[in-house]
Design an enzyme around this catalytic site. Structure first.
Site, PDB file in Angstrom:
ATOM      1  CG  HIS A  66      53.004 126.542  36.579  1.00 53.31           C
ATOM      2  ND1 HIS A  66      52.546 125.548  35.745  1.00 53.31           N
ATOM      3  CD2 HIS A  66      53.721 127.398  35.793  1.00 53.31           C
ATOM      4  CE1 HIS A  66      52.965 125.789  34.508  1.00 53.31           C
ATOM      5  NE2 HIS A  66      53.684 126.900  34.510  1.00 53.31           N
ATOM      6  CD  GLU A  69      50.428 124.396  38.482  1.00 51.97           C
ATOM      7  OE1 GLU A  69      51.272 123.485  38.403  1.00 51.97           O
ATOM      8  OE2 GLU A  69      49.996 125.028  37.490  1.00 51.97           O
ATOM      9  CG  HIS A 195      52.865 121.195  36.397  1.00 47.62           C
ATOM     10  ND1 HIS A 195      52.998 122.533  36.096  1.00 47.62           N
ATOM     11  CD2 HIS A 195      54.061 120.629  36.097  1.00 47.62           C
ATOM     12  CE1 HIS A 195      54.220 122.768  35.639  1.00 47.62           C
ATOM     13  NE2 HIS A 195      54.889 121.620  35.623  1.00 47.62           N
ATOM     14  CD  GLU A 268      49.021 119.586  34.643  1.00 44.28           C
ATOM     15  OE1 GLU A 268      48.569 120.102  35.690  1.00 44.28           O
ATOM     16  OE2 GLU A 268      49.689 120.227  33.812  1.00 44.28           O
TER      17      GLU A 268
HETATM   18  O1  0X9 Z   1      50.755 124.302  30.644  1.00 46.32           O
HETATM   19  C1  0X9 Z   1      51.523 123.795  31.450  1.00 46.32           C
HETATM   20  O2  0X9 Z   1      52.640 124.233  31.711  1.00 46.32           O
HETATM   21  C2  0X9 Z   1      51.091 122.523  32.175  1.00 46.32           C
HETATM   22  N1  0X9 Z   1      49.744 122.624  32.637  1.00 46.32           N
HETATM   23  S1  0X9 Z   1      49.402 123.648  33.895  1.00 46.32           S
HETATM   24  O3  0X9 Z   1      47.960 123.698  34.065  1.00 46.32           O
HETATM   25  N2  0X9 Z   1      49.985 123.030  35.231  1.00 46.32           N
HETATM   26  O4  0X9 Z   1      50.003 124.915  33.639  1.00 46.32           O
HETATM   27  C3  0X9 Z   1      51.239 121.366  31.199  1.00 46.32           C
HETATM   28  C4  0X9 Z   1      52.672 121.110  30.963  1.00 46.32           C
HETATM   29  C5  0X9 Z   1      52.977 120.152  29.903  1.00 46.32           C
HETATM   30  N3  0X9 Z   1      54.365 119.887  29.962  1.00 46.32           N
HETATM   31  C6  0X9 Z   1      55.300 120.435  29.132  1.00 46.32           C
HETATM   32  N4  0X9 Z   1      54.984 121.198  28.136  1.00 46.32           N
HETATM   33  N5  0X9 Z   1      56.542 120.137  29.381  1.00 46.32           N
HETATM   34 ZN    ZN Z   2      51.552 123.862  36.210  1.00 41.72          ZN
END
Ligand code: 0X9
Ligand code: ZN
Length: 315
Positions: A66, A69, A195, A268
């Site tokens: 992302h 980040e 992340h 995270e």
């Molecule tokens: O939503 C996401 O992709 C992640 N949170 S973020 O705030 N950084 O966007 C969580 C990711 C969870 N992991 C997977 N689904 N693999």
């Molecule tokens: Zn993310």
């Protein structure tokens, strides 16, 4: 360069020089490669660090799927710096480098990152820069788009792309991971995808609320939970299955586990809460918040020979 108050964050040119310098300073210990180019032609850098025999367990660290980040890019750089600069002086680092192959991809989404800060402010950009942008953490090919945990609208921040692996950057990382299948065995045994933010340690699956699912047995789930919890004990993050947060399909962890059996976690990072500002902590937190994960990273590396060992199972 980054805006004022953020100067210690590395833009793409600075990331590239830092990695080239680390490889030059540590020839024979660290090797810099590219797994391919982004949509706009930036290298997806891969640093490999090891003094271990060929065939040793490999551990992958990925950062910045992302764009906004930015702290995660610094996390991967910190891993590179620590396992090179401290080799031969820090006993824990030395033992791990002597027995593991450490692979670090500091920015899977360099185009989005540059776009986020290039105007001199921050745009709050999340996706890559292919068309209207694809969410690189909704585009992986295990149960892609299955379950309402992503969007089919190109304008959405969680757009899953036109098909699994439609995102160029994910294709390159996928091909690299597949290239680590040697003699029928996947050499990468464990993985952290960094992340921000919320201070969580997450594990598969994200596409379903179920604790077990095809390819994820009760024993697998117990090993994920045990190692996730052990790591969380070291950094104060909250450990949980991804879908305890919300359903996300097409995530990287789901594919790494579902397609390759790699013990794949999401961290995270800092801060614990916040709005859009949560993505933009000042550069004064970089040292503290990256070093905060040292013990967790070491723990993952130490179990990489056989993660189920964490629950007393064998491999
Ligand atoms: O939503 C996401 O992709 C992640 N949170 S973020 O705030 N950084 O966007 C969580 C990711 C969870 N992991 C997977 N689904 N693999
Ligand atoms: Zn993310």
């Amino acid at each position: 360069a980054f805006p004022s108050g953020y100067e210690d964050y590395h833009d793409f040119a600075e990331l590239t020089s830092a990695l080239e310098q680390a490889a030059a300073d540590h020839a024979g210990l660290a090797e810099l490669d590219s797994v391919g180019s982004s949509v706009e032609g930036r290298d997806l850098w891969l640093m490999s660090i090891t003094q271990a025999p060929a065939g040793s367990p490999e551990v992958l660290f990925t950062c910045q799927l992302h764009a906004r980040e930015h702290l995660t890019r610094e996390m991967c750089l910190h891993i590179v710096d620590r396992f090179t600069d401290e080799y031969g002086s820090d006993p824990a680092v030395t033992e791990l480098v002597d027995s593991r192959i450490i692979r670090v991809i500091p920015s899977v989404n360099p185009d989005g990152a540059e776009y986020d800060h290039a105007s001199g402010g921050f745009r709050g950009w999340r996706k890559n820069r292919q068309g209207q942008g694809t969410d690189l953490n909704r585009n992986w090919g295990h149960q892609w788009g299955c379950c309402g945990g992503s969007s089919g609208s190109p304008s959405s921040d969680t757009y899953r792309g036109s098909s699994a692996f439609s995102a160029i950057e994910n294709q390159h990382v996928r091909d690299y991971v597949e290239s680590r299948v040697v003699g029928g065995t996947q050499r990468i045994t464990a993985h952290i995808d960094f992340h921000t933010y919320s201070e969580l340690i997450l594990w598969p699956y994200g596409y379903t609320y179920s604790d077990t699912a095809p390819g994820l047995t009760a024993q697998d789930a117990a090993a994920f939970e045990a190692l996730g919890t052990r790591m969380a004990d070291t950094n104060g993050y909250t450990p949980q299955q991804i879908s305890d947060l919300y359903i996300a399909d097409g995530g990287m962890n789901d594919w790494m586990w579902g397609a390759h059996g790699i013990y794949s976690f999401t961290f995270e990072m800092y801060p614990r809460s916040g709005g859009l500002n949560g993505f933009y902590p000042g550069d004064e937190v970089i040292d503290r918040e990256t070093a905060r994960n040292d013990e967790a990273v070491d723990l993952l590396l130490s179990y990489a020979d056989c993660v189920p060992r964490v629950i007393g199972a064998s491999c």
